[in-house]
Design an enzyme around this catalytic site. Structure first.
Site, PDB file in Angstrom:
ATOM      1  N   ARG A 120       1.737 -13.118   5.762  1.00 49.30           N
ATOM      2  CA  ARG A 120       1.741 -11.869   6.479  1.00 49.30           C
ATOM      3  C   ARG A 120       0.505 -11.280   5.804  1.00 49.30           C
ATOM      4  O   ARG A 120       0.337 -10.852   4.579  1.00 49.30           O
ATOM      5  CB  ARG A 120       2.937 -11.119   6.441  1.00 49.30           C
ATOM      6  CG  ARG A 120       4.201 -11.846   6.832  1.00 49.30           C
ATOM      7  CD  ARG A 120       5.586 -11.110   6.836  1.00 49.30           C
ATOM      8  NE  ARG A 120       6.780 -11.613   7.189  1.00 49.30           N
ATOM      9  CZ  ARG A 120       7.232 -12.141   8.105  1.00 49.30           C
ATOM     10  NH1 ARG A 120       6.673 -11.640   9.375  1.00 49.30           N
ATOM     11  NH2 ARG A 120       8.182 -13.091   8.123  1.00 49.30           N
ATOM     12  N   CYS A 126      14.719  -7.064   7.561  1.00 43.75           N
ATOM     13  CA  CYS A 126      14.391  -7.077   6.185  1.00 43.75           C
ATOM     14  C   CYS A 126      14.372  -5.820   5.275  1.00 43.75           C
ATOM     15  O   CYS A 126      14.421  -4.642   5.841  1.00 43.75           O
ATOM     16  CB  CYS A 126      13.018  -7.450   6.218  1.00 43.75           C
ATOM     17  SG  CYS A 126      12.271  -7.863   4.389  1.00 43.75           S
TER      18      CYS A 126
END
Ligand code: SAM
Ligand code: DTB
Ligand code: SF4
Length: 326
Positions: free
Chosen positions: A267, A135
């Site tokens: 998250r 990411c």
């Protein structure tokens, strides 16, 4: 409030519906979120991610929470773009600690062209070659850059909306909410998964949290990854003295995100260092299924080794890969 076990992803949530979910009596809200969570994810597994700041400080943007903005004296040392070797060594260490996703952050307003970008592409290819998800969060980017990142194998691009459109103007003045939405659309068009969430505890009211959740939940498709950050107050920034948010507001935010976006990874991101074990347990019950591992986020602290004990006590396993069942 209708609670079924077969709720499907919706993109037409209204602010009124979001408020009514968020303000549900806590035990009922957690039960609803957990029921939905179990349909799409393994309840005792969470994904471990690790962050690395590959280019630190000196950012021209004025985000009021950020240690890396050149507008504030925060004492964070500036650091030029890391080498590919340093970055990949950090990714290997992250993998050895149980992380399956490696997130590289750069304090750029927008992605530069040329050698620096080529180096980032090399980093992405290297991380992917380890079998990890890669990411990046590099600021705004062009369609061509998004396509190059996709071709390098980037798993997801992190670009947060941060807060509601209404509250945004009190936090950031150097780019607009629409700039953020445009970047997200370019990333999506290039076929890269979106990692998009925000920060709570910046002095916003509940309406601003509903507004952020609403913006995320009407994206089609939903962001595959929704980071919920609790403000890490940084000395020298305008938000340095913000009073701490009641952790139960974080639990409600996570539970609401889980109900609105059933399949996304939610998250529990920045701010765990200030949370008790019990508060973190409630966040997991509310549907959070990923954390950052290690003792450092980008520039601020994270629980590090304390997590081993926490996961053991809670009976939580680190996922070997992404946790999406459905
Ligand atoms: N410069 C890029 C950008 O802003 O798009 C990438 C890096 S930036 C540090 C990534 C995200 O981290 C921000 O959008 C914000 O949501 C979060 N973040 C930054 N500083 C934070 C803080 N002090 N507390 C909580 N979250 C923070
Ligand atoms: C996100 O939403 N949270 C991470 C990641 N995306 C890049 C960053 C958290 C940064 C916390 C502040 C710091 O360490 O500087
Ligand atoms: Fe720059 Fe990102 Fe920090 Fe904003 S959050 S000041 S864009 S590094």
């Amino acid at each position: 409030m209708a609670t079924t076990t077969t709720e499907r992803a919706r993109h037409d949530w209204t602010l009124e519906e979001i408020e009514s979910i968020y303000t549900t009596p806590l035990v009922e809200l957690i039960f609803r979120a957990q029921s939905i969570h179990r349909e799409h994810h393994r309840p005792s597994e969470i994904q471990g991610c690790m962050l690395l700041s590959i280019k630190t400080g000196g950012c021209p943007e004025d985000c009021a929470y950020c240690s890396q903005s050149a507008h504030y004296e925060t004492g964070v040392a500036r650091q030029a773009l890391m080498t590919v070797e340093e970055t990949l060594a950090a990714a290997r260490r992250a993998q050895a600690k149980g992380a399956t996703r490696f997130c590289m952050g750069a304090a750029w307003r927008s992605v530069p062209q040329g050698a620096a970008f080529e180096r980032v592409l090399e980093m992405v290819r290297g991380v992917r070659a380890f079998g990890m998800e890669a990411c990046c969060t590099l600021g705004m980017l062009t369609s061509e850059q998004a396509e190059a990142l996709a071709a390098a194998g980037l798993s997801a691009y992190n670009h947060n909306l941060d807060t509601s459109p209404e509250f945004y103007g009190q936090i950031i003045h150097t780019r607009t909410y629409q700039d953020r939405l445009d970047t997200l659309a370019r990333v999506r068009r290039a076929g890269i998964n979106l990692c998009c969430g925000g920060i709570i505890g910046m002095g916003e009211d509940r309406a601003a949290r509903y507004g952020l959740l609403h913006q995320l939940a009407v994206l089609r498709p939903h962001p595959e990854s929704v980071p919920i950050n609790l403000l890490m107050p940084v000395a020298g920034t305008p938000l340095a003295d913000e009073s701490p948010l009641d952790p139960l507001e974080l639990v409600r935010t996570i539970a609401t995100a889980r109900v609105l976006m059933p399949r996304s990874m939610v998250r529990l991101s920045a701010g765990r260092i200030s949370l008790s074990e019990e508060a973190q347990a409630l966040c997991f019950m509310a549907g959070a299924n990923s954390v950052f591992l290690g003792d450092k986020l980008l520039t601020t602290l994270n629980p590090g080794d304390a997590d081993t004990r926490l996961f053991e006590k809670l009976g939580v396993r680190l996922a070997r890969g992404a946790d999406v069942v459905g």
